[in-house]
Write an enzyme that holds these catalytic residues in place. Sequence first.
Site, PDB file in Angstrom:
ATOM      1  N   ASP A 226      41.435  46.768  39.953  1.00  0.00           N
ATOM      2  CA  ASP A 226      40.584  46.814  41.143  1.00  0.00           C
ATOM      3  C   ASP A 226      39.741  48.090  41.228  1.00  0.00           C
ATOM      4  OD1 ASP A 226      41.789  44.406  41.802  1.00  0.00           O
ATOM      5  OD2 ASP A 226      43.356  45.388  42.979  1.00  0.00           O
TER       6      ASP A 226
ATOM      7  N   LYS B 229      35.421  46.897  38.483  1.00  0.00           N
ATOM      8  CA  LYS B 229      34.876  46.413  37.200  1.00  0.00           C
ATOM      9  C   LYS B 229      33.783  45.364  37.420  1.00  0.00           C
ATOM     10  CE  LYS B 229      39.127  45.265  36.121  1.00  0.00           C
ATOM     11  NZ  LYS B 229      39.925  45.950  37.156  1.00  0.00           N
TER      12      LYS B 229
ATOM     13  N   GLY C 167      40.615  39.574  40.070  1.00  0.00           N
ATOM     14  CA  GLY C 167      39.664  39.260  41.150  1.00  0.00           C
ATOM     15  C   GLY C 167      38.572  40.298  41.039  1.00  0.00           C
ATOM     16  N   HIS C 168      37.433  39.915  40.500  1.00  0.00           N
ATOM     17  CA  HIS C 168      36.337  40.859  40.275  1.00  0.00           C
ATOM     18  C   HIS C 168      35.221  40.585  41.278  1.00  0.00           C
ATOM     19  CE1 HIS C 168      37.667  41.614  35.825  1.00  0.00           C
ATOM     20  NE2 HIS C 168      38.610  41.864  36.712  1.00  0.00           N
TER      21      HIS C 168
ATOM     22  N   GLN D 291      42.415  43.704  34.977  1.00  0.00           N
ATOM     23  CA  GLN D 291      43.526  44.586  35.355  1.00  0.00           C
ATOM     24  C   GLN D 291      43.158  46.040  35.015  1.00  0.00           C
ATOM     25  OE1 GLN D 291      44.631  41.436  33.475  1.00  0.00           O
ATOM     26  NE2 GLN D 291      44.297  40.745  35.547  1.00  0.00           N
TER      27      GLN D 291
HETATM   28  P1  GDP Z   1      37.781  44.829  40.066  1.00  0.00           P
HETATM   29  O1  GDP Z   1      38.974  43.952  40.019  1.00  0.00           O
HETATM   30  O2  GDP Z   1      37.927  46.053  39.224  1.00  0.00           O
HETATM   31  O3  GDP Z   1      36.495  44.100  39.769  1.00  0.00           O
HETATM   32  O4  GDP Z   1      37.692  45.371  41.567  1.00  0.00           O
HETATM   33  P2  GDP Z   1      37.836  44.466  42.906  1.00  0.00           P
HETATM   34  O5  GDP Z   1      36.599  43.680  43.064  1.00  0.00           O
HETATM   35  O6  GDP Z   1      39.128  43.765  42.936  1.00  0.00           O
HETATM   36  O7  GDP Z   1      37.960  45.610  43.992  1.00  0.00           O
HETATM   37  C1  GDP Z   1      36.965  46.567  44.178  1.00  0.00           C
HETATM   38  C2  GDP Z   1      36.463  46.459  45.618  1.00  0.00           C
HETATM   39  O8  GDP Z   1      35.677  47.589  45.922  1.00  0.00           O
HETATM   40  C3  GDP Z   1      35.573  45.256  45.854  1.00  0.00           C
HETATM   41  O9  GDP Z   1      35.718  44.851  47.186  1.00  0.00           O
HETATM   42  C4  GDP Z   1      34.173  45.827  45.619  1.00  0.00           C
HETATM   43  O10 GDP Z   1      33.176  45.107  46.336  1.00  0.00           O
HETATM   44  C5  GDP Z   1      34.311  47.207  46.168  1.00  0.00           C
HETATM   45  N1  GDP Z   1      33.522  48.260  45.527  1.00  0.00           N
HETATM   46  C6  GDP Z   1      33.192  48.408  44.220  1.00  0.00           C
HETATM   47  N2  GDP Z   1      32.551  49.594  44.036  1.00  0.00           N
HETATM   48  C7  GDP Z   1      32.483  50.179  45.246  1.00  0.00           C
HETATM   49  C8  GDP Z   1      31.955  51.428  45.700  1.00  0.00           C
HETATM   50  O11 GDP Z   1      31.451  52.258  44.959  1.00  0.00           O
HETATM   51  N3  GDP Z   1      32.095  51.687  47.060  1.00  0.00           N
HETATM   52  C9  GDP Z   1      32.677  50.820  47.913  1.00  0.00           C
HETATM   53  N4  GDP Z   1      32.762  51.154  49.199  1.00  0.00           N
HETATM   54  N5  GDP Z   1      33.167  49.636  47.520  1.00  0.00           N
HETATM   55  C10 GDP Z   1      33.093  49.332  46.190  1.00  0.00           C
HETATM   56  P1  IMO Z   2      41.800  42.967  38.427  1.00  0.00           P
HETATM   57  O1  IMO Z   2      41.220  42.424  37.149  1.00  0.00           O
HETATM   58  C1  IMO Z   2      45.252  44.614  40.513  1.00  0.00           C
HETATM   59  C2  IMO Z   2      49.194  43.215  39.245  1.00  0.00           C
HETATM   60  C3  IMO Z   2      49.981  42.359  40.222  1.00  0.00           C
HETATM   61  C4  IMO Z   2      51.399  42.727  39.803  1.00  0.00           C
HETATM   62  C5  IMO Z   2      51.276  42.860  38.288  1.00  0.00           C
HETATM   63  C6  IMO Z   2      51.660  41.600  37.517  1.00  0.00           C
HETATM   64  O2  IMO Z   2      41.239  42.369  39.655  1.00  0.00           O
HETATM   65  O3  IMO Z   2      41.788  44.455  38.411  1.00  0.00           O
HETATM   66  P2  IMO Z   2      50.608  39.184  37.168  1.00  0.00           P
HETATM   67  O4  IMO Z   2      49.984  38.229  38.126  1.00  0.00           O
HETATM   68  O5  IMO Z   2      49.698  39.644  36.086  1.00  0.00           O
HETATM   69  O6  IMO Z   2      51.921  38.692  36.646  1.00  0.00           O
HETATM   70  O7  IMO Z   2      50.966  40.486  38.062  1.00  0.00           O
HETATM   71  O8  IMO Z   2      49.932  43.174  38.034  1.00  0.00           O
HETATM   72  N1  IMO Z   2      47.834  42.694  38.948  1.00  0.00           N
HETATM   73  C7  IMO Z   2      46.717  43.255  39.408  1.00  0.00           C
HETATM   74  N2  IMO Z   2      46.531  44.284  40.259  1.00  0.00           N
HETATM   75  N3  IMO Z   2      44.179  44.005  39.953  1.00  0.00           N
HETATM   76  C8  IMO Z   2      44.358  42.985  39.084  1.00  0.00           C
HETATM   77  O9  IMO Z   2      43.331  42.444  38.389  1.00  0.00           O
HETATM   78  C9  IMO Z   2      45.669  42.539  38.808  1.00  0.00           C
HETATM   79  N4  IMO Z   2      46.188  41.552  38.029  1.00  0.00           N
HETATM   80  C10 IMO Z   2      47.524  41.671  38.119  1.00  0.00           C
HETATM   81  O10 IMO Z   2      49.715  42.737  41.550  1.00  0.00           O
HETATM   82  O11 IMO Z   2      51.749  43.969  40.316  1.00  0.00           O
HETATM   83 MG    MG Z   3      40.324  43.046  41.358  1.00  0.00          MG
END
Ligand code: GDP
Ligand code: IMO
Ligand code: MG
Length: 421
Positions: free
Chosen positions: A13, A16, A40-41, A222
């Site tokens: 998270d 990415k 979840g991207h 991840q």
């Molecule tokens: P990912 O899994 O690495 O793609 O990250 P996620 O999408 O799960 O979580 C990142 C969260 O932060 C999302 O809600 C994005 O919309 C948000 N986000 C990404 N970059 C920034 C930033 O620079 N500032 C803020 N405030 N939010 C961001």
């Molecule tokens: P992105 O790509 C954050 C965490 C789960 C749990 C552990 C194992 O959005 O960054 P799993 O479902 O793989 O068996 O879970 O890894 N986890 C993540 N945490 N971002 C993710 O993906 C994750 N994918 C798995 O919360 O602790």
């Molecule tokens: Mg994510």
Amino acid sequence: MNIDILLGLQWGDEGKGKIVDAISPDYDIIARFQGGPNAGHSLEFNNVKHVLHLIPSGIFHPEKMNIIGNGVVIDPAVFKNEIDGLGPTVEELSKRLIISTRANLILPSHRILDAAYESKKGLSKIGSTLKGIGPAYTDKTSRNGMRVGDVLRKDFREIYKKHLEMHLEILKSYDFKFDLSEYEKGWFEGIEMVKNFPIVNTEYLVNKELNNGKKILAEGAQGTMLDVDFGSYPFVTSSNTISAGACTGLGISPKQIGEIFGIFKAYCTRVGSGPFPTELFDNTGALLRDIGKEFGSTTGRPRRCGWIDLPALKYSIMINGITQLFMTKADVMSGFKTIRICTSYKVDGKECHEIPYGIDSVIEPVYTDLPGWNENISGIREYNKLPESLRNYVEFIEKNTGVPVTMVSVGPDREETIFRK
Ligand code: GDP
Ligand code: IMO
Ligand code: MG
């Protein structure tokens, strides 16, 4: 031509999706190489937020090709939902999304097994997203998996039944109630959806395109601290999330890797169980969660929040061979009087710069404090216009890691991105 990799350096998270979308114009192909619908991207443009689970984050650029590589595990039901919710028609999307024959399938019974294993673990549960990731990768490694290429076989249903029976046999030893029928229906609809897309030996495609001079970006899922080998085992996911995973997950040689972008938040978050040395249980942690909207993109769970952890960041940089750092969510920390940076640990009372092997060690973070900044920075587009304290923070991280921070993200929108010249 080389393939560049973008991956997370923390516990996932890191942002990415947003950054892959923002830099997609520089590439011809965007390819996922591991993980599955546990990811979840999120990405935002024109005031709309999209969350992708299986589909690479280049999908909103119509002229770009997206690949789901062999290292990914695919749940067809999730895939169908995602395709249905994207906007463009299936016909349009099938011109820009290709799936590997070798990607393994997540069966409905893998999700049940995931839930049964977690429930058996009780308090020591992993905190899995319960998407069937662990059981699907287990079947792959134990040579019991089904692959996307199998969906084209006439005897697909029979193969499926054999796998299901094997899983039902295992489930007999668990006192776990379940109902497969509803999910199974959506899963088979998903299989039909998968068939609308080119299913090819993507390892040939990727290598051919590289030889033709095409630019490819490999998108990690991840984060490094969740890697099955190098993360805080057993509180990890079941794939190699690190740069080496791009080679096995796409069929490319290490010789072909160019830049390796490591993305990290200006602070740290973690979802699920497992060690998190800089975790904050106080009001500051709650503030980071509220301002940063730190709730899981896949499960909606609140993310644990804490200060940046340099020993962990340096470890991730080492394991991946990071060439450039990208920092996200600096805007979330505006208004914090002091920013704390964990520069080393005290493990069982002794100062330590390495990540301990065991997860039972008592890790106490040792902090350096820097002054914070107050300004709203989301509208800033030039690095030199950022508040001095933020630049000092960035430069402190560069000095301590030895890797340049070439991008600072100041908001969730694709435009809210500062590239440093
Ligand atoms: P990912 O899994 O690495 O793609 O990250 P996620 O999408 O799960 O979580 C990142 C969260 O932060 C999302 O809600 C994005 O919309 C948000 N986000 C990404 N970059 C920034 C930033 O620079 N500032 C803020 N405030 N939010 C961001
Ligand atoms: P992105 O790509 C954050 C965490 C789960 C749990 C552990 C194992 O959005 O960054 P799993 O479902 O793989 O068996 O879970 O890894 N986890 C993540 N945490 N971002 C993710 O993906 C994750 N994918 C798995 O919360 O602790
Ligand atoms: Mg994510």
